[in-house]
Design a protein around this motif. Structure first.
Motif, PDB file in Angstrom:
ATOM      1  N   VAL A  75      81.337  17.222  53.002  1.00 49.75           N
ATOM      2  CA  VAL A  75      80.599  16.079  52.470  1.00 49.75           C
ATOM      3  C   VAL A  75      79.120  16.182  52.794  1.00 49.75           C
ATOM      4  N   SER A  76      78.793  16.576  54.017  1.00 50.09           N
ATOM      5  CA  SER A  76      77.369  16.698  54.366  1.00 50.09           C
ATOM      6  C   SER A  76      76.708  17.846  53.613  1.00 50.09           C
ATOM      7  N   MET A  77      77.455  18.902  53.339  1.00 51.48           N
ATOM      8  CA  MET A  77      76.897  20.023  52.582  1.00 51.48           C
ATOM      9  C   MET A  77      76.659  19.639  51.125  1.00 51.48           C
ATOM     10  N   ILE A  78      77.573  18.906  50.527  1.00 50.02           N
ATOM     11  CA  ILE A  78      77.402  18.484  49.141  1.00 50.02           C
ATOM     12  C   ILE A  78      76.277  17.471  49.023  1.00 50.02           C
ATOM     13  N   ARG A  79      76.143  16.581  49.989  1.00 44.20           N
ATOM     14  CA  ARG A  79      75.030  15.621  49.954  1.00 44.20           C
ATOM     15  C   ARG A  79      73.682  16.308  50.151  1.00 44.20           C
ATOM     16  N   GLY A  80      73.655  17.323  50.971  1.00 42.45           N
ATOM     17  CA  GLY A  80      72.392  17.974  51.260  1.00 42.45           C
ATOM     18  C   GLY A  80      71.973  19.011  50.238  1.00 42.45           C
ATOM     19  N   TYR A  81      72.939  19.753  49.695  1.00 41.23           N
ATOM     20  CA  TYR A  81      72.607  20.870  48.816  1.00 41.23           C
ATOM     21  C   TYR A  81      73.119  20.714  47.391  1.00 41.23           C
ATOM     22  N   PHE A  89      73.966  27.612  51.590  1.00 47.77           N
ATOM     23  CA  PHE A  89      73.777  26.942  52.882  1.00 47.77           C
ATOM     24  C   PHE A  89      72.748  27.737  53.677  1.00 47.77           C
ATOM     25  N   SER A  90      71.502  27.297  53.669  1.00 48.82           N
ATOM     26  CA  SER A  90      70.389  28.106  54.158  1.00 48.82           C
ATOM     27  C   SER A  90      70.370  28.263  55.669  1.00 48.82           C
ATOM     28  N   LEU A  91      71.130  27.479  56.415  1.00 53.81           N
ATOM     29  CA  LEU A  91      71.131  27.625  57.876  1.00 53.81           C
ATOM     30  C   LEU A  91      71.868  28.887  58.323  1.00 53.81           C
ATOM     31  N   LEU A  92      72.692  29.445  57.453  1.00 53.72           N
ATOM     32  CA  LEU A  92      73.433  30.641  57.825  1.00 53.72           C
ATOM     33  C   LEU A  92      72.582  31.890  57.715  1.00 53.72           C
TER      34      LEU A  92
END
Length: 93
Positions: A75-81, A89-92
């Motif tokens: 959910v946080s990934m879909i809201r953010g990206y 997912f740019s943090l990886l």
């Protein structure tokens, strides 16, 4: 016969996890499928030897916690990206 079906379920879940590694939702669904097959395998093992099912409750609790954490990450990934692609997912990287 049922044991072979459960082992096939486990292996097919691993194959989906390996081949659909780009989408987080499909990875989470395959992990839950693997957990479900492991739960039934442990249930059959404990049922064969007439052991108690206390370990199954602990295993089920941990698998539910893993599912809730995975869903919150999704959910946080879909809201953010805006999508569930792992490569976006740019943090990886």
């Amino acid at each position: 016969m049922l044991m072979y079906l459960l082992i096939f379920m486990f292996i097919s879940g691993l194959m989906v996890f390996a081949f659909k590694r780009k989408h987080l939702l499909l990875m989470l669904l395959s992990l839950e499928f693997i957990m479900l097959s492991l739960y039934f395998l442990i249930f059959l093992y404990l049922n064969n030897f007439n052991y108690e099912y206390f370990f199954l409750m602990i295993f089920l609790t941990f698998s539910v916690c893993e599912a809730a954490l995975g869903l919150s990450i999704l959910v946080s990934m879909i809201r953010g990206y805006g999508n569930d692609y792992i490569l976006s997912f740019s943090l990886l990287w």
